[in-house]
Design an enzyme around this catalytic site. Structure first.
Site, PDB file in Angstrom:
ATOM      1  N   LYS A 167      -2.475   0.035  17.592  1.00  0.00           N
ATOM      2  CA  LYS A 167      -3.656  -0.573  17.470  1.00  0.00           C
ATOM      3  C   LYS A 167      -3.860  -1.120  16.199  1.00  0.00           C
ATOM      4  O   LYS A 167      -4.154  -0.589  15.334  1.00  0.00           O
ATOM      5  CB  LYS A 167      -4.587   0.658  17.829  1.00  0.00           C
ATOM      6  N   GLY A 218      -5.020   2.722   6.316  1.00  0.00           N
ATOM      7  CA  GLY A 218      -6.291   2.057   6.119  1.00  0.00           C
ATOM      8  C   GLY A 218      -7.198   2.669   5.023  1.00  0.00           C
ATOM      9  O   GLY A 218      -6.508   3.068   4.253  1.00  0.00           O
ATOM     10  N   GLY A 223      -9.425   7.250   7.419  1.00  0.00           N
ATOM     11  CA  GLY A 223      -8.197   8.320   7.157  1.00  0.00           C
ATOM     12  C   GLY A 223      -8.872   9.671   7.350  1.00  0.00           C
ATOM     13  O   GLY A 223      -8.122  10.598   8.145  1.00  0.00           O
ATOM     14  N   GLU A 240      -1.788   6.721   4.986  1.00  0.00           N
ATOM     15  CA  GLU A 240      -1.548   5.634   3.884  1.00  0.00           C
ATOM     16  C   GLU A 240      -2.670   4.975   3.668  1.00  0.00           C
ATOM     17  O   GLU A 240      -3.337   4.174   4.475  1.00  0.00           O
ATOM     18  CB  GLU A 240      -0.517   4.548   4.515  1.00  0.00           C
ATOM     19  N   CYS A 274      -3.162  -2.540  -0.993  1.00  0.00           N
ATOM     20  CA  CYS A 274      -3.490  -1.219  -1.305  1.00  0.00           C
ATOM     21  C   CYS A 274      -3.072  -0.886  -2.683  1.00  0.00           C
ATOM     22  O   CYS A 274      -3.641  -0.268  -3.326  1.00  0.00           O
ATOM     23  CB  CYS A 274      -2.762  -0.441  -0.102  1.00  0.00           C
ATOM     24  N   GLU A 371     -12.236   1.117  -5.360  1.00  0.00           N
ATOM     25  CA  GLU A 371     -11.601  -0.028  -4.692  1.00  0.00           C
ATOM     26  C   GLU A 371     -12.104  -1.152  -4.421  1.00  0.00           C
ATOM     27  O   GLU A 371     -12.678  -1.232  -3.384  1.00  0.00           O
ATOM     28  CB  GLU A 371     -10.589   0.727  -3.701  1.00  0.00           C
TER      29      GLU A 371
HETATM   30  P1  NAD Z   1     -10.109   0.419   7.823  1.00  0.00           P
HETATM   31  O1  NAD Z   1     -10.175   2.128   7.796  1.00  0.00           O
HETATM   32  O2  NAD Z   1     -11.624  -0.053   7.751  1.00  0.00           O
HETATM   33  O3  NAD Z   1      -9.273   0.402   9.318  1.00  0.00           O
HETATM   34  C1  NAD Z   1      -7.938   0.596   9.370  1.00  0.00           C
HETATM   35  C2  NAD Z   1      -7.761   0.928  10.988  1.00  0.00           C
HETATM   36  O4  NAD Z   1      -8.560   1.959  11.245  1.00  0.00           O
HETATM   37  C3  NAD Z   1      -8.174  -0.281  11.823  1.00  0.00           C
HETATM   38  O5  NAD Z   1      -7.578  -0.492  12.831  1.00  0.00           O
HETATM   39  C4  NAD Z   1      -9.712   0.209  12.326  1.00  0.00           C
HETATM   40  O6  NAD Z   1      -9.980  -0.428  13.748  1.00  0.00           O
HETATM   41  C5  NAD Z   1      -9.360   1.539  12.594  1.00  0.00           C
HETATM   42  N1  NAD Z   1     -10.323   2.540  12.718  1.00  0.00           N
HETATM   43  C6  NAD Z   1     -11.621   2.348  12.277  1.00  0.00           C
HETATM   44  N2  NAD Z   1     -12.433   3.420  12.568  1.00  0.00           N
HETATM   45  C7  NAD Z   1     -11.718   4.127  13.032  1.00  0.00           C
HETATM   46  C8  NAD Z   1     -11.812   5.571  13.648  1.00  0.00           C
HETATM   47  N3  NAD Z   1     -12.867   6.394  13.431  1.00  0.00           N
HETATM   48  N4  NAD Z   1     -10.764   6.345  14.171  1.00  0.00           N
HETATM   49  C9  NAD Z   1      -9.651   5.679  14.038  1.00  0.00           C
HETATM   50  N5  NAD Z   1      -9.270   4.273  13.641  1.00  0.00           N
HETATM   51  C10 NAD Z   1     -10.230   3.657  13.145  1.00  0.00           C
HETATM   52  O7  NAD Z   1      -9.432  -0.168   6.721  1.00  0.00           O
HETATM   53  P2  NAD Z   1      -9.252  -1.578   6.540  1.00  0.00           P
HETATM   54  O8  NAD Z   1     -10.476  -2.242   5.955  1.00  0.00           O
HETATM   55  O9  NAD Z   1      -8.653  -2.275   7.773  1.00  0.00           O
HETATM   56  O10 NAD Z   1      -8.056  -1.824   5.368  1.00  0.00           O
HETATM   57  C11 NAD Z   1      -8.372  -1.740   4.183  1.00  0.00           C
HETATM   58  C12 NAD Z   1      -7.932  -0.429   3.439  1.00  0.00           C
HETATM   59  O11 NAD Z   1      -6.673  -0.071   3.927  1.00  0.00           O
HETATM   60  C13 NAD Z   1      -7.774  -0.146   1.895  1.00  0.00           C
HETATM   61  O12 NAD Z   1      -8.733   0.857   1.637  1.00  0.00           O
HETATM   62  C14 NAD Z   1      -6.464  -0.541   1.585  1.00  0.00           C
HETATM   63  O13 NAD Z   1      -6.091  -0.028   0.561  1.00  0.00           O
HETATM   64  C15 NAD Z   1      -6.013   0.530   2.799  1.00  0.00           C
HETATM   65  N6  NAD Z   1      -4.574   0.217   2.834  1.00  0.00           N
HETATM   66  C16 NAD Z   1      -3.455   1.177   2.675  1.00  0.00           C
HETATM   67  C17 NAD Z   1      -2.173   0.860   2.548  1.00  0.00           C
HETATM   68  C18 NAD Z   1      -1.213   2.045   2.217  1.00  0.00           C
HETATM   69  O14 NAD Z   1      -0.037   2.047   2.669  1.00  0.00           O
HETATM   70  N7  NAD Z   1      -1.404   3.089   1.503  1.00  0.00           N
HETATM   71  C19 NAD Z   1      -1.837  -0.267   2.990  1.00  0.00           C
HETATM   72  C20 NAD Z   1      -2.811  -1.310   3.445  1.00  0.00           C
HETATM   73  C21 NAD Z   1      -3.938  -0.972   3.107  1.00  0.00           C
END
Ligand code: NAD
Length: 468
Positions: A167, A218, A223, A240, A274, A371
């Site tokens: 997803k 995310g 997370g 992650e 990230c 961040e």
């Molecule tokens: P986000 O947490 O808003 O969303 C990530 C995913 O989670 C999306 O698919 C979203 O639809 C889904 N989501 C949202 N609410 C949810 C819930 N309650 N339950 C399950 N899934 C849900 O993150 P984002 O804004 O898409 O991405 C940016 C973040 O991701 C930044 O903090 C970045 O540092 C991090 N990131 C980390 C890595 C890593 O490898 N550590 C890599 C890339 C991005």
């Protein structure tokens, strides 16, 4: 290019409804993605559960399938890159790099071994440890590298013998849906499913009883929600999450020489990485010349629509993130920040923001402590390196960090004092398919990539045999 479908049980499936996907370079909806319903999710999970039963049996076939996936991605690289730039915003050559990276990840993962450890092999007793798949894996991905980060999960999950339901973020669902379409005839029906929907769909995946393992990339906040949703069913999780990477520059570097690498360590993908440099700590002795070099680069960068020739930095991916970067920059301004370059949005269409170099603030201001995930970099001077290390570590984050010096041994010793999952010397953002990537503290749980990432999609079974 406006018809996008999910891949469920090997078939193209549209949603009962759709949602718009915005091109961040224009701020306008340019395509519709299917909105997966709860009933459709149940169908996906049934298909995945069913398909996994035979998929788990033939390791050689799985290996070959990953190699075939790599070839298919390469064959469709041009179209995947176009979609990626339109939905994510990154310059087309960078989208192409991401697509080719995805193919490389399939290829390298196909070569990983699934070891059997023999603990004891006597004449009458044999004890061995095997790696078994979990069953159905739920993968949830963010919008910054939607294709590559999906493949970081798909390739090892499939090699280990799992079926997977992916997803992507609602901001960037299309490249993942396209990947699913391209791989339809290659991966057996039900083994790889790609679905799209809002954040709610992520919640449904996280708590679905068919899922035994969640691999999530995310933000920290989401997370934690995923972890909570997975807990009642004791699903395994890999998380992650976000980072606030510090780079520490020692006083013996040549500012002119290191500035380009430092700059792109922070501004790659418009700062939406990230593990980008998000705080730069610089020795007082070279602070001014280094700021000057960074500013020179920032003011010469070509910002624009990723589809246009020569563009180096695209827009911020989405409106909420655009607002967040503006908010952090305004907060820094209130705290007396000096904007050596940038400090404001760019143009009146889309989510463009000027590459922003910020001085005059330190720890305690949001732009340094949080961040930012965008093109605004605070550069903070330090007098004693011990103080820089302490400040780098004074955070809940722990994704990665770097130290820059001509004295590689000293830099390596200093980087080992950083509380983070990856340490770099004289570079930042060098992520490889054969080394583990993951975060300490709130930056995550578990690892991706290499044998460590593969292990995350398996559980151990100890088999004890005695002669009958
Ligand atoms: P986000 O947490 O808003 O969303 C990530 C995913 O989670 C999306 O698919 C979203 O639809 C889904 N989501 C949202 N609410 C949810 C819930 N309650 N339950 C399950 N899934 C849900 O993150 P984002 O804004 O898409 O991405 C940016 C973040 O991701 C930044 O903090 C970045 O540092 C991090 N990131 C980390 C890595 C890593 O490898 N550590 C890599 C890339 C991005």
């Amino acid at each position: 290019m406006s018809e996008f479908s999910m891949t469920i049980d090997g078939k193209a499936v549209t949603g009962e409804s759709t949602f718009g996907v915005v091109n961040p370079a224009t701020g306008e909806v340019f395509a519709q993605a299917p909105d997966c319903s709860r009933a459709q999710l149940d169908t996906v999970m049934d298909a995945a559960r069913q398909a996994q039963r035979s998929w788990r049996k033939d390791e050689a076939k799985r290996r070959q399938t990953l190699l075939d996936c790599a070839e298919a991605v390469k064959a469709h690289a041009g179209e995947l890159a176009q979609v990626l730039t339109r939905e994510q915003g990154k310059p087309l050559p960078k989208a192409m790099e991401e697509v080719i990276g995805a193919a490389v990840w399939f290829q390298v993962t196909a070569g990983l071994q699934i070891p059997v450890d023999v603990v004891s092999a006597g004449p009458d007793v044999r004890v061995e440890v095997r790696r078994k798949p979990y069953g159905v894996v739920g993968a949830i991905t963010p919008w910054n590298f939607p294709l590559l980060l999906a493949v970081w999960k798909i390739a090892p999950a499939l090699l280990a013998g799992n079926a997977i339901v992916v997803k992507p973020s609602p901001f960037t669902p299309l490249s993942t849906l396209e990947l699913g379409r391209i791989l339809r005839g290659i991966v057996p029906a039900g083994v790889l499913n790609t679905i799209s929907g809002g954040d709610q769909l992520g919640g449904w995946v996280s708590e679905h009883p068919a899922v035994r393992k969640i691999s999530f990339t995310g933000s920290v906040a989401t997370g934690k929600k995923v972890s909570i949703a997975a807990a009642p069913d004791l699903k395994r999780v890999t998380l992650e999450l976000g980072g606030n990477d510090a780079a520490i520059v020692l006083d013996d570097v040549d500012p002119k020489q290191v500035a380009p690498r430092l700059f792109w360590g922070a501004f790659e993908n418009c700062g939406q990485v990230c593990s980008a440099i998000k705080r730069l700590y610089v020795a007082e002795a070279i602070y001014e010349p280094l700021v000057e070099e960074m500013a020179k680069i920032a003011s010469g960068v070509k910002v624009g629509n990723g589809l246009d020739q020569g563009v180096q930095v695209g827009p911020i991916n989405n409106r909420p993130q655009f607002q967040r970067v503006r908010e952090l920059v305004e907060d820094a301004r209130k705290h007396g920040a000096k904007f050596v370059t940038g400090g404001a949005p760019l143009g009146d269409r889309g989510y463009f923001f000027q590459p922003t170099i910020v001085t005059g603030i330190a720890d305690g201001v949001r732009l340094v402590d949080e961040e930012q995930f965008g093109p605004a970099l605070p550069i903070v001077p330090y007098r004693r390196v011990e103080d820089a290390i302490e400040r780098a570590n004074a955070t809940h984050f722990g994704l990665s960090g770097s130290v820059w010096s001509r004295d590689v041994e000293r830099a390596t010793e200093i980087v080992s004092q950083l509380e983070c999952g990856t340490g770099w010397v004289n570079q930042h953002l060098a992520i490889r398919p054969d080394a583990p990537f993951g975060g300490c503290k709130w930056s995550g749980i578990g690892y991706e990539n290499g044998p460590w990432g593969l292990a995350a999609f398996t559980e151990l079974q100890t088999i004890n045999v005695v002669k009958g």
